[in-house]
Design an enzyme around this catalytic site. Structure first.
Site, PDB file in Angstrom:
ATOM      1  N   VAL A 171       0.761  -1.363   0.016  1.00 49.81           N
ATOM      2  CA  VAL A 171      -0.011  -0.403   0.061  1.00 49.81           C
ATOM      3  C   VAL A 171       1.054   1.389   0.018  1.00 49.81           C
ATOM      4  O   VAL A 171       0.230   2.060  -0.147  1.00 49.81           O
ATOM      5  CB  VAL A 171      -0.985  -0.140   1.369  1.00 49.81           C
ATOM      6  CG1 VAL A 171      -1.498   1.065   1.322  1.00 49.81           C
ATOM      7  CG2 VAL A 171      -1.752  -1.068   1.436  1.00 49.81           C
ATOM      8  N   ASP A 209       9.509   3.258   6.539  1.00 45.50           N
ATOM      9  CA  ASP A 209      10.204   1.904   6.949  1.00 45.50           C
ATOM     10  C   ASP A 209      10.435   0.951   8.164  1.00 45.50           C
ATOM     11  O   ASP A 209      11.627   1.536   7.907  1.00 45.50           O
ATOM     12  CB  ASP A 209       9.627   1.152   5.925  1.00 45.50           C
ATOM     13  CG  ASP A 209       9.157  -0.514   6.173  1.00 45.50           C
ATOM     14  OD1 ASP A 209       7.734  -0.471   5.416  1.00 45.50           O
ATOM     15  OD2 ASP A 209       8.719  -1.673   7.543  1.00 45.50           O
ATOM     16  N   THR A 231      -2.016  -4.885   9.497  1.00 43.44           N
ATOM     17  CA  THR A 231      -2.761  -5.063  10.385  1.00 43.44           C
ATOM     18  C   THR A 231      -2.938  -6.281  10.274  1.00 43.44           C
ATOM     19  O   THR A 231      -3.382  -6.800   9.001  1.00 43.44           O
ATOM     20  CB  THR A 231      -4.092  -4.019  11.114  1.00 43.44           C
ATOM     21  OG1 THR A 231      -4.698  -4.084   9.259  1.00 43.44           O
ATOM     22  CG2 THR A 231      -3.852  -2.970  11.007  1.00 43.44           C
ATOM     23  N   THR A 247      -6.238  -0.965   7.356  1.00 44.85           N
ATOM     24  CA  THR A 247      -7.906  -1.813   7.523  1.00 44.85           C
ATOM     25  C   THR A 247      -7.712  -2.100   9.224  1.00 44.85           C
ATOM     26  O   THR A 247      -6.948  -2.080  10.095  1.00 44.85           O
ATOM     27  CB  THR A 247      -8.215  -3.225   7.242  1.00 44.85           C
ATOM     28  OG1 THR A 247      -7.833  -2.168   5.455  1.00 44.85           O
ATOM     29  CG2 THR A 247      -9.595  -3.531   6.883  1.00 44.85           C
ATOM     30  N   CYS A 294      -6.244  -9.602   3.983  1.00 39.38           N
ATOM     31  CA  CYS A 294      -7.870  -8.178   3.793  1.00 39.38           C
ATOM     32  C   CYS A 294      -8.803  -9.992   4.290  1.00 39.38           C
ATOM     33  O   CYS A 294      -9.054  -9.991   4.906  1.00 39.38           O
ATOM     34  CB  CYS A 294      -7.488  -8.039   2.572  1.00 39.38           C
ATOM     35  SG  CYS A 294      -6.408  -6.771   2.092  1.00 39.38           S
ATOM     36  N   ARG A 342       2.044 -13.985   2.967  1.00 38.97           N
ATOM     37  CA  ARG A 342       0.872 -14.160   4.119  1.00 38.97           C
ATOM     38  C   ARG A 342      -0.391 -14.401   4.120  1.00 38.97           C
ATOM     39  O   ARG A 342      -0.413 -14.402   3.407  1.00 38.97           O
ATOM     40  CB  ARG A 342       1.431 -12.186   4.687  1.00 38.97           C
ATOM     41  CG  ARG A 342       2.583 -11.664   4.866  1.00 38.97           C
ATOM     42  CD  ARG A 342       2.635  -9.585   4.971  1.00 38.97           C
ATOM     43  NE  ARG A 342       1.830  -9.128   4.109  1.00 38.97           N
ATOM     44  CZ  ARG A 342       1.751  -8.331   4.134  1.00 38.97           C
ATOM     45  NH1 ARG A 342       1.709  -7.578   5.046  1.00 38.97           N
ATOM     46  NH2 ARG A 342       1.183  -7.725   2.509  1.00 38.97           N
TER      47      ARG A 342
END
Length: 434
Positions: free
Chosen positions: A29, A47, A100, A135, A275, A346
Site C-alpha cells: 500500500v 519503514d 494489520t 484496515t 485482507c 502472508r
C-alpha cells in the site's frame, strides 16, 4: 458527498500550508502511495524494516506493485526512503499504511498500528494531520490510535492536531485497477480535516473520491468490503463440499448458473491473505465487544478455513482409488502465495494443504516462481524448489492460478494424481477440481 471524477479540490479547498507528507510503511500500500504523492508534493517514506528500505533504495520493489523505472527515477530526483525516524521531523501530514493482522486467537493485532502512532506522536506538532489507511474496525482510529498520538505528543486531539481515515484499496497483482484508478473513500475528525483529506487524495486519484460522513463510516466501509467477499466465497466453497459428495463438477454448475443475469460470479478456493482472510475478524471483534455475536460472518470464516483439510483429504482419497501408497510418496504443491501473480505469502491458506498432506505422510515439495522466498522461510520456515522435475512426483496439487502455470503440460495418469484446485488446466488433464 459524492465527488465527480473531474472534481478538482484545489479550486474549492486551499491547504493552509503546503503538505509535506510522510508515508509510514512501505509495502503493497505505502510504496505506490509514496510514488503517487511524490509527483505533486514533498514526500518521504519511512519503514522500520531496514532490509526492505535497503532494497527500495537500490531500486528493487519486492512486491512488484510499482514500475521499477518510476521508483528509480523518483530516487534519482531526491525521494528519501529511510528506516531512520529522524526524517519525520519536518512533516505536517502523516499517512499510516502499516499491516494489520490477527493473533493466534483471531483477535485484532494492533501492534504495528500503535507502534506507528507512537513514532508519529513523538514528532507531532500543532496543526499536523495524521491519516490512517490500515484496515481496522469501526472506532479503532479514534479509540485506540488517537490516545497514543496524544500520549506521545502531549497535544490535544481536534484542538492541536486532527486525524483522517482513508481505507486502502490496493489489489495486489492487479495491473489494471491500480491506486489512482480506484475510487477512494475519505474522512476526517473535523469538517475542515475531512475536506483537507479529501482534497489531498482527490489531487492524485483520477477515479475521484467519496467523502464519508465520519471516520467510523469510512472504517466500516472497508471492513464490510472484504467481509462481503469472504461470505460470498464461503457460500461457493460450501457448494463445492456439497457437489463433491454428489459427484458433480462445481465449475460446471457455476458456469450453468452464471447464465442468469444477476448470478454473482464467485468461485471456490483457499481464502487467505492479509485482507479477506483477516478483516472479517476485525468486524466480528467490534460486534462482539458490543454484545452481538455475528453468525453469518464467522460461519463464513469457518467454512473458508476448513478448505485446506478438504483439499488434502480429497487428494488422499484419489490416491487410494488409484492404488498409490501414501507414506513417503513425493508430492508437489504448486503455488504458495495467497493469490495469483503476486509474491505475498502472508496468511496463505495453501500452507494448510501443505501441513495436512505432511500429516498424512506425504513428502511434500513447494514450488512457486512468484513467492517471496525470504518471507516464505521467515513466516513458515519452508523453502521452495527452483525447477521441479514434474515427472518425479506421484501427486501434484495446483493451488494457485499463476499465469505461468497455465502453459505447463502436466497430464494425469493411472499412477499419478493431479488435483487442480483452481481449474488452471483443461478439465481432462486433472483428476479433480475444487
Amino acid at each position: 458527498t459524492h465527488k465527480n471524477p473531474t472534481f478538482d479540490p484545489m479550486e474549492t479547498y486551499s491547504f493552509s500550508q503546503q503538505p509535506r507528507i510522510a508515508i509510514i510503511g512501505l509495502g503493497y500500500v505505502g510504496l505506490p502511495l509514496t510514488l503517487a504523492f511524490n509527483h505533486r508534493y514533498d514526500v518521504v517514506g519511512f519503514d522500520v524494516n531496514t532490509h526492505k528500505v535497503d532494497q527500495l533504495v537500490s531500486g528493487i520493489d519486492a512486491t512488484h506493485e510499482t514500475d521499477p523505472s518510476e521508483l528509480q527515477s523518483a530516487l534519482k530526483n531526491g525521494l528519501v526512503l529511510s528506516a531512520n525516524p529522524d526524517i519525520l521531523q519536518d512533516i505536517n501530514t502523516y499517512i499510516v499504511t502499516v499491516p494489520t493482522d490477527v493473533d493466534a486467537h483471531k483477535r485484532p493485532d494492533l501492534s504495528n498500528l500503535l507502534a506507528a502512532s507512537a513514532t508519529i506522536g513523538s514528532f507531532l506538532k500543532p496543526g499536523d494531520l495524521v491519516i490512517y489507511e490500515s484496515t481496522t474496525y469501526p472506532g479503532c482510529t479514534e479509540e485506540e490510535c488517537v490516545p497514543v498520538l496524544e500520549k506521545h505528543s502531549g497535544l490535544k486531539f481536534n484542538l492541536d492536531f486532527t486525524v483522517g481515515y482513508s481505507p486502502e484499496r490496493i489489489n495486489p497483482g492487479d495491473k489494471i485497477r491500480t491506486l489512482t484508478t480506484i475510487k477512494k473513500v475519505t474522512s476526517g475528525s473535523t469538517a475542515k480535516a475531512a475536506l483537507h483529506v479529501d482534497a489531498l487524495y482527490a489531487s492524485i486519484i483520477t477515479a475521484g473520491t467519496h467523502l464519508a460522513s465520519s471516520i467510523k463510516v469510512a472504517e466500516a466501509s472497508k471492513a464490510i468490503e472484504n467481509a462481503q467477499r469472504d461470505v460470498n466465497i464461503s457460500f461457493v466453497n460450501e457448494l463445492a463440499l456439497i457437489f463433491d459428495r454428489i459427484g458433480i463438477d462445481t465449475q460446471e454448475v457455476l458456469e450453468a448458473a452464471g447464465t442468469k443475469w444477476n448470478f454473482l460470479p464467485f468461485t471456490p478456493g483457499l481464502v487467505g491473505g492479509h485482507c479477506i482472510g483477516v478483516d472479517p475478524y476485525y468486524l466480528a471483534h467490534k460486534a462482539q465487544s458490543l454484545g452481538y455475536d455475528p453468525e453469518v460472518i464467522l460461519s463464513g470464516r469457518r467454512v473458508n478455513e476448513s478448505m485446506g483439510l478438504h483439499v488434502a483429504g480429497s487428494v488422499i482419497k484419489l490416491m487410494h482409488k488409484k492404488g498409490i501408497a501414501v507414506p513417503g510418496t513425493k508430492a508437489l504443491l504448486m503455488g504458495v502465495t495467497f493469490k495469483e501473480n503476486c509474491p505475498d505469502v502472508r496468511n496463505s491458506r495453501v500452507v494448510d494443504v501443505y501441513r495436512e498432506l505432511q500429516e498424512f505422510g506425504l513428502a511434500v515439495d513447494l514450488y512457486d516462481p512468484w513467492a517471496d522466498k525470504t518471507a516464505l522461510f521467515d513466516i513458515y520456515q519452508q523453502s521452495a524448489v527452483e525447477k521441479p522435475d514434474f515427472d518425479s512426483y506421484k501427486v501434484i496439487v495446483i493451488a494457485v492460478a499463476h499465469d505461468t502455470f497455465k502453459t505447463l503440460s502436466i497430464l494425469t495418469s493411472e499412477d499419478r494424481v493431479i488435483y487442480d484446485l483452481k481449474g488452471v488446466l483443461p478439465k481432462d488433464c486433472s483428476d479433480k477440481r475444487l
